[in-house]
Enzyme design. Structure first.
Site, PDB file in Angstrom:
ATOM      1  N   ALA A   1      31.711 -68.180 -86.475  1.00 45.74           N
ATOM      2  CA  ALA A   1      30.395 -68.713 -86.104  1.00 45.74           C
ATOM      3  C   ALA A   1      29.849 -69.598 -87.219  1.00 45.74           C
ATOM      4  CB  ALA A   1      29.436 -67.556 -85.806  1.00 45.74           C
TER       5      ALA A   1
ATOM      6  N   GLN B   1      42.808 -60.104 -82.888  1.00 53.30           N
ATOM      7  CA  GLN B   1      44.237 -60.065 -82.527  1.00 53.30           C
ATOM      8  C   GLN B   1      44.498 -60.761 -81.194  1.00 53.30           C
ATOM      9  OE1 GLN B   1      45.952 -56.146 -82.523  1.00 53.30           O
ATOM     10  NE2 GLN B   1      45.739 -55.892 -84.731  1.00 53.30           N
TER      11      GLN B   1
ATOM     12  N   GLU C   1      43.888 -59.214 -70.787  1.00 57.79           N
ATOM     13  CA  GLU C   1      43.343 -57.980 -71.361  1.00 57.79           C
ATOM     14  C   GLU C   1      42.444 -57.325 -70.325  1.00 57.79           C
ATOM     15  OE1 GLU C   1      41.537 -58.929 -75.187  1.00 57.79           O
ATOM     16  OE2 GLU C   1      43.329 -60.002 -75.798  1.00 57.79           O
TER      17      GLU C   1
ATOM     18  N   ASP D   1      24.020 -56.666 -91.802  1.00 51.79           N
ATOM     19  CA  ASP D   1      22.980 -57.165 -92.723  1.00 51.79           C
ATOM     20  C   ASP D   1      22.005 -58.131 -92.035  1.00 51.79           C
ATOM     21  OD1 ASP D   1      24.487 -55.765 -94.553  1.00 51.79           O
ATOM     22  OD2 ASP D   1      25.299 -57.527 -95.562  1.00 51.79           O
TER      23      ASP D   1
ATOM     24  N   HIS E   1      36.687 -49.771 -79.145  1.00 58.83           N
ATOM     25  CA  HIS E   1      37.971 -50.273 -78.656  1.00 58.83           C
ATOM     26  C   HIS E   1      38.819 -49.065 -78.303  1.00 58.83           C
ATOM     27  CE1 HIS E   1      41.710 -52.394 -78.222  1.00 58.83           C
ATOM     28  NE2 HIS E   1      41.076 -53.549 -78.360  1.00 58.83           N
TER      29      HIS E   1
ATOM     30  N   ARG F   1      36.803 -52.098 -71.015  1.00 60.37           N
ATOM     31  CA  ARG F   1      36.914 -51.219 -72.180  1.00 60.37           C
ATOM     32  C   ARG F   1      36.080 -49.956 -72.143  1.00 60.37           C
ATOM     33  NH1 ARG F   1      37.140 -55.399 -77.094  1.00 60.37           N
ATOM     34  NH2 ARG F   1      39.161 -56.109 -76.403  1.00 60.37           N
TER      35      ARG F   1
ATOM     36  N   GLU G   1      28.659 -62.589 -83.681  1.00 58.07           N
ATOM     37  CA  GLU G   1      28.475 -61.180 -83.319  1.00 58.07           C
ATOM     38  C   GLU G   1      27.096 -60.624 -83.688  1.00 58.07           C
ATOM     39  OE1 GLU G   1      31.841 -58.711 -84.218  1.00 58.07           O
ATOM     40  OE2 GLU G   1      30.732 -56.869 -83.788  1.00 58.07           O
TER      41      GLU G   1
ATOM     42  N   ARG H   1      31.003 -55.948 -73.363  1.00 52.88           N
ATOM     43  CA  ARG H   1      31.643 -57.259 -73.525  1.00 52.88           C
ATOM     44  C   ARG H   1      33.025 -57.292 -72.881  1.00 52.88           C
ATOM     45  NH1 ARG H   1      35.222 -59.448 -77.808  1.00 52.88           N
ATOM     46  NH2 ARG H   1      35.302 -57.310 -78.507  1.00 52.88           N
TER      47      ARG H   1
HETATM   48  P1  FAD Z   1      32.408 -62.498 -88.948  1.00 57.38           P
HETATM   49  O1  FAD Z   1      33.671 -63.157 -88.680  1.00 57.38           O
HETATM   50  O2  FAD Z   1      32.427 -61.024 -89.110  1.00 57.38           O
HETATM   51  O3  FAD Z   1      31.790 -63.116 -90.301  1.00 57.38           O
HETATM   52  C1  FAD Z   1      30.661 -62.534 -90.895  1.00 57.38           C
HETATM   53  C2  FAD Z   1      30.398 -63.231 -92.203  1.00 57.38           C
HETATM   54  O4  FAD Z   1      29.092 -62.916 -92.677  1.00 57.38           O
HETATM   55  C3  FAD Z   1      31.351 -62.828 -93.329  1.00 57.38           C
HETATM   56  O5  FAD Z   1      31.699 -63.987 -94.048  1.00 57.38           O
HETATM   57  C4  FAD Z   1      30.497 -61.929 -94.209  1.00 57.38           C
HETATM   58  O6  FAD Z   1      30.873 -61.904 -95.570  1.00 57.38           O
HETATM   59  C5  FAD Z   1      29.148 -62.612 -94.066  1.00 57.38           C
HETATM   60  N1  FAD Z   1      28.016 -61.757 -94.398  1.00 57.38           N
HETATM   61  C6  FAD Z   1      27.582 -60.647 -93.746  1.00 57.38           C
HETATM   62  N2  FAD Z   1      26.501 -60.149 -94.369  1.00 57.38           N
HETATM   63  C7  FAD Z   1      26.242 -60.956 -95.425  1.00 57.38           C
HETATM   64  C8  FAD Z   1      25.271 -60.943 -96.465  1.00 57.38           C
HETATM   65  N3  FAD Z   1      24.333 -59.991 -96.557  1.00 57.38           N
HETATM   66  N4  FAD Z   1      25.326 -61.914 -97.403  1.00 57.38           N
HETATM   67  C9  FAD Z   1      26.279 -62.885 -97.356  1.00 57.38           C
HETATM   68  N5  FAD Z   1      27.227 -62.936 -96.405  1.00 57.38           N
HETATM   69  C10 FAD Z   1      27.202 -61.978 -95.456  1.00 57.38           C
HETATM   70  N6  FAD Z   1      37.066 -61.004 -80.450  1.00 57.38           N
HETATM   71  C11 FAD Z   1      37.702 -61.806 -79.570  1.00 57.38           C
HETATM   72  O7  FAD Z   1      37.066 -62.617 -78.889  1.00 57.38           O
HETATM   73  N7  FAD Z   1      39.059 -61.745 -79.443  1.00 57.38           N
HETATM   74  C12 FAD Z   1      39.818 -60.878 -80.161  1.00 57.38           C
HETATM   75  O8  FAD Z   1      41.031 -60.865 -80.043  1.00 57.38           O
HETATM   76  C13 FAD Z   1      39.168 -59.997 -81.072  1.00 57.38           C
HETATM   77  N8  FAD Z   1      39.870 -59.093 -81.771  1.00 57.38           N
HETATM   78  C14 FAD Z   1      39.228 -58.353 -82.717  1.00 57.38           C
HETATM   79  C15 FAD Z   1      39.961 -57.489 -83.525  1.00 57.38           C
HETATM   80  C16 FAD Z   1      39.353 -56.784 -84.543  1.00 57.38           C
HETATM   81  C17 FAD Z   1      40.160 -55.853 -85.402  1.00 57.38           C
HETATM   82  C18 FAD Z   1      37.962 -56.938 -84.761  1.00 57.38           C
HETATM   83  C19 FAD Z   1      37.285 -56.198 -85.868  1.00 57.38           C
HETATM   84  C20 FAD Z   1      37.218 -57.767 -83.939  1.00 57.38           C
HETATM   85  C21 FAD Z   1      37.839 -58.476 -82.922  1.00 57.38           C
HETATM   86  N9  FAD Z   1      37.112 -59.336 -82.096  1.00 57.38           N
HETATM   87  C22 FAD Z   1      37.765 -60.121 -81.198  1.00 57.38           C
HETATM   88  C23 FAD Z   1      35.698 -59.575 -82.329  1.00 57.38           C
HETATM   89  C24 FAD Z   1      35.537 -60.871 -83.141  1.00 57.38           C
HETATM   90  O9  FAD Z   1      36.574 -60.957 -84.083  1.00 57.38           O
HETATM   91  C25 FAD Z   1      34.214 -60.927 -83.871  1.00 57.38           C
HETATM   92  O10 FAD Z   1      33.175 -60.598 -83.011  1.00 57.38           O
HETATM   93  C26 FAD Z   1      33.967 -62.338 -84.404  1.00 57.38           C
HETATM   94  O11 FAD Z   1      35.051 -62.754 -85.177  1.00 57.38           O
HETATM   95  C27 FAD Z   1      32.696 -62.361 -85.225  1.00 57.38           C
HETATM   96  O12 FAD Z   1      32.609 -63.606 -85.863  1.00 57.38           O
HETATM   97  P2  FAD Z   1      31.317 -63.953 -86.691  1.00 57.38           P
HETATM   98  O13 FAD Z   1      31.524 -65.307 -87.253  1.00 57.38           O
HETATM   99  O14 FAD Z   1      30.110 -63.688 -85.898  1.00 57.38           O
HETATM  100  O15 FAD Z   1      31.308 -62.847 -87.878  1.00 57.38           O
HETATM  101  C1  SIN Z   2      42.007 -56.964 -78.772  1.00 62.17           C
HETATM  102  O1  SIN Z   2      42.839 -57.763 -79.162  1.00 62.17           O
HETATM  103  O2  SIN Z   2      42.260 -55.981 -78.064  1.00 62.17           O
HETATM  104  C2  SIN Z   2      40.603 -57.181 -79.168  1.00 62.17           C
HETATM  105  C3  SIN Z   2      40.037 -58.219 -78.315  1.00 62.17           C
HETATM  106  C4  SIN Z   2      38.551 -58.233 -78.429  1.00 62.17           C
HETATM  107  O3  SIN Z   2      37.944 -57.429 -79.109  1.00 62.17           O
HETATM  108  O4  SIN Z   2      37.971 -59.079 -77.749  1.00 62.17           O
END
Ligand code: FAD
Ligand code: SIN
Length: 532
Positions: free
Chosen positions: A14, A48, A116, A223, A244, A291, A376, A387
């Protein structure tokens, strides 16, 4: 004091995709990205299964993806948001391909699409079973080439700066609360920096660390949500925590390693301790039901048998294809003595995703002026009560683009705020005992897992609430007297997140989607999002 036009907090999908867009559009303006850990240590990196999006118009359609999302969301999705994300998604996916993301293709050059739970068609683009790592790599490479983006690592954002810091009383009913920037702790110097910005974007990710067992890395401590709540902004739908169904069962290992749902998409079967394929008892879609249903079914089988896991059986699957699609899972299993061709994989549910968060509108505006949120940490209305798998990366891309479109229009009219004071650390001392922080975290994770997990009751929620009150009181008194550290702030934020989850769960007098309370067998006729 630092001044920046665009301040981005978070270096996941994001934050980085937003930063790239504004930086490319405004090469004369500085974009500052702050992250509290290494640049790539994000939930994004661990994704993944892949990213859902309609690309195969011969078999799939926007309508089918919309319907699947609405069905998974169990009545609470905002249909307008769902339309936006599904229809705008493919164009956004094309952009990350142009930035260098490589999705798997078949020998004819067509994308290999995965499936999925809850998806009626094969529509998930992926890079083997490490899609997030590939996306994060491509984004960081592209950001590295963009001269007007600065990524500052190991800075922990403590709080949003609003009128409150200028000495005004700010409450939930104050109109026009404004964000002027943030205070951030530089880990290296241990100094607190004041950052003044015209536009601030929160992209701080999820909060899985509120639970003992989670797929989320250590950074996922909610946070952004806690900061907005403290600044009197609006937070919604926090009760919808997605577990999950299939995290690898490995006692003592945290975070839990994920076994992607795509394994079930390719034919993996869940079995109980007797070796029975149990999902057909729970849902006609069996192992590929949404899920919430699969996680509850597993929870019920584990409780009946008194076991701590069930099994995922992949022994019948084409092993060459398995290794090709899931090399990371294959290696991980092998490293702990599981040969997927011969042994079933022990799996159990783990906290995985926060469907709710900072309430935003269709352009990513939070309830605080000049503050946007996406990814997220935000609640856009896409996910409703549950979701749909792989819709999260998609939502992050669509909404970071919308935040970009809106904020570049707004920035021209904005000025840096004058007169913002430096952080006030008067009366605080270095922490004397880390145990006060680490024990609070353990207690929080335990109570959230035991009382606010997959299955809830009113009594459990009441107990959780009482214990959270005590933890809150203890951590606040520590916070008032102790020099801030990431550990202290993260526990404080997680306690706030726990409070919000329990409070909103207690207001929901029904069982819907991911919120399953045995005191309410059915769904209420009134559809409502709970906002605090
Ligand atoms: P993130 O990628 O979590 O980034 C958050 C950022 O904020 C980080 O850089 C962190 O350091 C920073 N941050 C947080 N708090 C602070 C603070 N106080 N000060 C400074 N920096 C801060 N989704 C799918 O659609 N498909 C998938 O296959 C999938 N697989 C997944 C598998 C796993 C194991 C997990 C955990 C999640 C998965 N998800 C999947 C969900 C998806 O990965 C996340 O929802 C998404 O990547 C979130 O992206 P984001 O940019 O919002 O946050
Ligand atoms: C997974 O690969 O099963 C995770 C996918 C997701 O969280 O959207």
């Amino acid at each position: 004091m630092i001044k920046t036009d665009f301040l981005v907090i978070g270096s996941g999908i994001a934050g980085l995709s937003y930063a790239l867009k504004v930086a490319q559009r405004h090469p004369d303006k500085k974009v500052l990205v702050i992250t509290k850990s290494r640049a790539d240590e994000t939930n994004t990196k661990y994704a993944q299964g892949g990213i859902a999006g309609v690309t195969d118009f011969e078999h799939d359609s926007y309508d089918k993806h919309i319907q699947d999302t609405l069905i998974a969301g169990d009545g609470l999705c905002n249909p307008h948001t769902v339309e936006i994300v599904v229809r705008e998604g493919p164009e956004r996916i094309q952009e990350i391909i142009e930035w260098g993301t490589r999705f798997d293709k078949d020998p004819d050059g067509d994308y290999k699409l995965g499936k999925e739970g809850g998806h009626s068609e094969f529509r998930i683009l992926h890079h083997k079973d490490v899609t997030g790592k590939e996306i994060e790599r491509a984004l960081l490479d592209t950001v590295g080439k963009q001269k007007n983006i600065e990524v500052v690592k190991h800075w922990f954002v403590l709080d949003l700066i609003t009128q409150h810091h200028l000495g005004y009383l700010v409450t939930k009913s104050t109109p026009d609360i404004e964000c002027y920037g943030v205070y951030a702790l530089d880990h290296q110097t241990n100094k607190i920096v004041t950052i003044i910005s015209k536009i601030t974007l929160l992209a701080t990710g999820g909060n899985g660390q509120a639970y003992r067992t989670t797929t989320n890395p250590k950074i996922a401590t909610g946070d952004g949500v806690a900061m907005v709540y403290r600044a009197k902004g609006r937070i919604e739908n926090m009760e919808f925590i997605q577990f999950h169904p299939t995290a690898l069962y490995e006692p003592g290992v945290s975070p839990s390693f994920l076994i992607t749902e795509a394994v079930r998409g390719d034919g993996g079967i869940l079995r109980n301790d007797k070796g029975e394929a149990f999902m057909e008892k729970y849902d006609p879609r069996k192992d590929l039901a949404p899920r919430d249903i699969v996680a509850r079914a597993i929870d019920s089988e584990m409780k009946k048998a008194g076991t701590e896991h069930v099994f995922l059986d992949c022994r019948h699957m084409d092993q060459v294809k398995f290794v090709e699609h899931f090399p990371n899972i294959y290696q991980k299993c092998k490293s702990i003595g599981i040969d997927v061709a011969a042994n079933m994989i022990p799996v159990a549910p783990a906290a995985h995703y926060s469907c709710g968060g900072i309430k935003v509108d269709e352009w990513g505006h939070t309830s605080i002026r000049n503050l946007y949120a996406c990814g997220e940490c935000s609640s856009t209305g896409l996910h409703g009560a549950n979701r749909l798998a792989s819709n999260s990366l998609l939502e992050a891309l669509v909404f970071s683009h919308r935040c970009y479109l809106d904020s570049i229009k707004a920035v021209g009219e904005l000025k840096f705020k004058d007169g913002v004071p430096e952080w006030n650390a008067e009366g605080t001392m270095e922490p004397q005992e880390m145990i006060l922080i680490t024990q609070s975290l353990k207690e929080l994770q335990l109570l959230m897992s035991d009382y606010v997990g997959i299955v809830r009751t009113n009594t459990r929620l009441q107990r959780a609430s009482k214990r959270l009150d005590l933890l809150h009181e203890e951590i606040e008194s520590l916070y008032e007297t102790t020099a801030v550290s990431p550990q202290l702030c993260e526990v404080r934020n997680l306690i706030t997140v726990g409070y919000l989850i329990v409070k909103e769960a207690s207001f929901r007098k029904e069982s819907r989607g991911l919120h399953y309370n045995t005191d309410y067998t059915g769904k209420s006729e009134i559809l409502q999002n709970i906002v605090l």
